[in-house]
Scaffold this motif. Structure first.
Motif, short mmCIF file in Angstrom:
data_model
loop_
_atom_site.label_atom_id
_atom_site.label_comp_id
_atom_site.label_asym_id
_atom_site.label_seq_id
_atom_site.Cartn_x
_atom_site.Cartn_y
_atom_site.Cartn_z
N GLU A 119 52.08 -15.78 -14.11
CA GLU A 119 51.58 -14.39 -14.12
C GLU A 119 51.22 -13.93 -12.71
O GLU A 119 50.70 -14.71 -11.92
N ASP A 120 51.47 -12.66 -12.44
CA ASP A 120 51.10 -12.12 -11.12
C ASP A 120 49.87 -11.22 -11.17
O ASP A 120 49.39 -10.79 -10.12
N ASP A 129 55.83 -14.02 -17.22
CA ASP A 129 55.62 -12.57 -17.13
C ASP A 129 56.89 -12.01 -16.46
O ASP A 129 57.67 -12.78 -15.88
N ASP A 147 57.38 -8.32 -14.62
CA ASP A 147 57.15 -7.55 -13.39
C ASP A 147 56.24 -8.34 -12.45
O ASP A 147 55.12 -8.69 -12.82
N GLY A 148 56.72 -8.64 -11.26
CA GLY A 148 55.91 -9.36 -10.28
C GLY A 148 56.09 -10.86 -10.31
O GLY A 148 55.62 -11.55 -9.42
MG MG Z 1 53.33 -8.80 -13.98
#
Ligand code: MG
Ligand code: B16
Length: 224
Positions: A170-171, A10, A12-13
């Motif tokens: 993943e966040d 992923d 973002d994050g």
């Molecule tokens: Mg994310």
């Protein structure tokens, strides 16, 4: 299809902390509409598409807008967000991400990006990681947002790796749900209380060793 293991990141994050820029841009927009917007609410927008994010904000403020106004606000938010992105550099890559990415690339393990963001390519270019990915699947390439598994299934197909042999970093809760629905191994990056549905959770990549990566590759291959 030959049995291989693929890794899907992923954005973002996981690779960069752009959630803070999404927060600033959404807050400015929400406040301009007279809607309060907190960091806790921002948590609920992680991994969620731009359209769904604005729909949620409007519902929190009990506001209904015409389609034209909705599109205008989406454009405004993105322009504001892009002004933050334009100042990004490699210094904003999260700790140890390049170490793990390089390890995978050096060992010729297929690596994809699987992000809801329509700005993914621009962000990867700004931070100098664009060339690390064999394929990039982002918000422009899919029609269904996480928690739908589409983004990860398309990434697996492009990597020519079976979904059950894919590992996802993943966040967000929605992203972990998407990875699980795709039948992939889900690795949460962040808070173990929030990401309790993940197969593994790490605070960040500083907790992930080459040894762990080798172990999950072997586990994935032996399960095929
Ligand atoms: Mg994310
Ligand atoms: P954009 P990810 C997601 O990226 C973000 O977590 C989410 O907060 C954002 O609304 C979404 O991208 C869409 O982003 O407005 O740039 O298209 O976590 O899936 O990499």
């Amino acid at each position: 299809m030959k049995t291989r293991v693929g890794f899907i990141f992923d954005l973002d994050g996981v690779i960069v902390d752009t959630a803070k820029y999404h927060f600033l841009a959404w807050k400015k927009l929400a406040n301009s509409l007279g809607i309060d917007f907190t960091e806790t609410q921002n948590e609920q927008l992680k991994g969620v598409s731009r359209v769904k994010s604005l729909e949620k904000i409007l519902s929190w403020g009990n506001l209904q807008l015409s389609e034209d106004k909705f599109m205008e606000l989406m454009g405004k938010k993105n322009a504001d967000y892009l002004s933050y992105i334009s100042k990004m550099s490699s210094s904003e890559i999260l700790p140890n991400v390049p170490k793990i990415l390089n390890y995978l690339v050096d060992n010729k393990i297929p690596v994809a990006l699987g992000s809801a963001s329509k700005n993914a390519k621009a962000i990867l270019t700004k931070v100098g990681l664009f060339n690390k990915f064999q394929t990039i699947v982002d918000g422009n390439s899919v029609t269904k947002a996480k928690p739908d598994p589409e983004v990860f299934l398309v990434a697996a197909e492009k990597l020519r790796v079976q979904p059950k042999n894919c590992v996802v970093f993943e966040d967000s809760l929605a992203g972990i749900q998407a990875a699980n629905s795709a039948g992939m191994l889900s690795i949460g990056i962040g808070d173990s209380k929030v990401l309790s549905n993940a197969d593994y959770v790490f605070k960040d990549f500083t907790e992930i060793s080459f040894n762990f990566i080798n172990q999950i590759i072997e586990k994935e291959l032996s399960a095929s």
